[in-house]
Scaffold this active site. Structure first.
Site, mmCIF file in Angstrom:
data_model
loop_
_atom_site.group_PDB
_atom_site.id
_atom_site.type_symbol
_atom_site.label_atom_id
_atom_site.label_comp_id
_atom_site.label_asym_id
_atom_site.label_seq_id
_atom_site.Cartn_x
_atom_site.Cartn_y
_atom_site.Cartn_z
ATOM 1 N N GLU A 88 0.811 -1.212 0.000
ATOM 2 C CA GLU A 88 0.000 0.000 0.000
ATOM 3 C C GLU A 88 0.839 1.253 0.000
ATOM 4 O OE1 GLU A 88 -2.425 -0.680 3.560
ATOM 5 O OE2 GLU A 88 -1.285 0.950 4.432
ATOM 6 N N CYS A 101 3.751 8.184 0.857
ATOM 7 C CA CYS A 101 4.163 7.237 1.887
ATOM 8 C C CYS A 101 4.201 5.848 1.244
ATOM 9 C CB CYS A 101 3.135 7.308 3.011
ATOM 10 S SG CYS A 101 3.389 6.101 4.290
ATOM 11 N N CYS A 108 5.015 -7.140 8.266
ATOM 12 C CA CYS A 108 6.207 -6.777 9.025
ATOM 13 C C CYS A 108 6.379 -7.813 10.122
ATOM 14 C CB CYS A 108 6.065 -5.386 9.649
ATOM 15 S SG CYS A 108 7.539 -4.872 10.573
ATOM 16 N N CYS A 112 5.110 -4.650 16.543
ATOM 17 C CA CYS A 112 4.768 -3.588 17.494
ATOM 18 C C CYS A 112 3.274 -3.725 17.814
ATOM 19 C CB CYS A 112 5.083 -2.205 16.919
ATOM 20 S SG CYS A 112 6.813 -2.045 16.443
ATOM 21 N N CYS A 115 0.413 -1.615 15.996
ATOM 22 C CA CYS A 115 0.506 -1.420 14.546
ATOM 23 C C CYS A 115 -0.239 -2.524 13.804
ATOM 24 C CB CYS A 115 1.976 -1.400 14.133
ATOM 25 S SG CYS A 115 2.223 -1.465 12.354
ATOM 26 N N CYS A 335 -1.170 2.899 8.766
ATOM 27 C CA CYS A 335 -0.063 1.952 8.669
ATOM 28 C C CYS A 335 -0.607 0.550 8.470
ATOM 29 C CB CYS A 335 0.789 2.031 9.939
ATOM 30 S SG CYS A 335 2.286 1.040 9.912
#
Ligand code: SAH
Ligand code: SF4
Length: 345
Positions: A88, A101, A108, A112, A115, A335
């Site tokens: 994205e 961005c 990932c 975290c 997120c 995100c």
């Protein structure tokens, strides 16, 4: 599917067009990197036969979802690669800049807690060409449609989409090289955001380019940070701070510290005071972002008066701080969130 133009190293385009006159590769390079177009048919100085041949070989992904928000000033794309990976990118227009961005990984691995990308886990690294293609795609969009009340030219690129750029070092490095060497993008217009992959920060400091570094801190002591950012157990705050200091020394570029404001978790005056000390030592700027809530935790964003009080503590210590606007909140443009929603539903 075979080869795809944006997955080919720009220097090797010539070998692809060995049956064509030698200037063709230059023309094609121009269309791919200097004046990107949405479709090969718009490459007007190439012969029709060649344009037809290239028609399905331009982009390494398909556009699966396009969303816009903020009266057209925010646009978000969800791309899908042939092997099913989601990528994205978000384009944000401001009066004097147009920022893209971009993602460096599908998913990932660093987990975290707050997120959405981290909650979803790691799928794979993105290739350098898949990273560059996000930039080219946004440029082609701007060229064709512009951006209301904003420059029609991409002025800033931030690695703040999905993924940890410094955990995909070699491909991210190559994508930055292509942007600088082939797309006329200045290193100063590029920001790499990291959660604190110390070896990557040190490698980036040794590269020839003065790209900006943003460090996602979120907590100013190891106990709290290890809860929010599991990677902190491997690279604790002192190591992250030392690597950020070395970056500043090497590049003379002001590092920025990113801090997602989570209600009752990391928004106390005590955290602000500790953060101020780190920012002071690093000559860093602090960027606050109100949490964009994610499906897997009950966490909420800090209320506006708490954010103001937190900023007041920072300012009292002489620290520059800005509150990043939560662009496209209604389209989950923070995100990795669009993807979670798609996969969940
Ligand atoms: N992996 C890198 C870059 C991608 S995340 C990093 O962590 O820095 C980009 C930014 O979005 C980071 O500063 C991250 O803390 C922030 N972010 C992640 N999830 C968020 C959420 N739910 N709400 C607000 N900001 C978030
Ligand atoms: Fe990965 Fe960054 Fe999300 Fe952490 S905040 S899980 S490092 S993308």
């Amino acid at each position: 599917m075979g080869w795809v133009l944006y997955l080919i190293e720009p220097e090797l385009l010539e070998t692809l067009l060995s049956n064509e006159p030698s200037y063709r590769a230059g023309q094609l390079h121009e269309w791919l990197y200097r004046h990107p177009v949405q479709a090969a048919e718009h490459m007007t100085n190439l012969p029709k036969v060649l344009r037809d041949d290239l028609a399905d070989r331009l982009w390494p992904f398909e556009v699966e979802v396009v969303q816009s928000a903020d009266g057209g000033a925010t646009r978000k794309w969800l791309f899908r690669t042939p092997d099913g990976a989601a990528i994205e990118a978000v384009l944000m227009g401001y009066p004097r800049r147009t920022t893209l961005c971009i993602s460096s990984q599908a998913g990932c691995a660093l987990g975290c807690t707050f997120c959405a990308t981290g909650q979803f886990g790691f799928e794979r690294h993105l290739e350098a060409g898949e990273i560059v293609a996000q930039v080219a795609f946004a440029r082609a969009h701007l060229e064709a449609h512009g951006m209301k009340n904003s420059p029609d030219r991409l002025t800033n690129i931030v690695f703040m989409g999905m993924g940890e750029p410094l955990a995909n070092y070699v491909r991210v490095r190559e994508s930055i090289r292509r942007m600088i060497d082939h797309m006329d993008i200045s290193a100063r217009a590029i920001t790499v955001s990291t959660v604190g992959v110390v070896p990557g920060m040190r490698r980036l400091a040794a590269e020839p380019w003065p790209v900006n570094l943003a460090v996602s801190l979120h907590a100013a002591d190891d106990e709290l940070r290890s809860k929010l950012v599991p990677l902190n157990r491997r690279y604790p705050l002192a190591d992250v701070e030392a690597a950020a200091a070395a970056y500043f020394e090497a590049k003379h570029r002001r590092v920025s510290l990113e801090w997602t404001m989570i209600d009752g978790v990391n928004d106390s005056d005590d955290q602000a005071t500790k953060l101020a000390a780190i920012a002071y030592r690093l000559h860093a700027h602090v960027n606050l972002i109100a949490l964009n809530p994610t499906p897997l935790t009950p966490d909420l964003p800090s209320p506006p008066d708490r954010i103001e009080a937190f900023q007041a503590v920072l300012r009292r210590h002489g620290i520059n701080t800005t509150l990043r606007d939560t662009r496209g909140r209604d389209i989950d443009a923070a995100c990795g969130q669009l993807r979670v929603r798609k996969s969940a539903g």
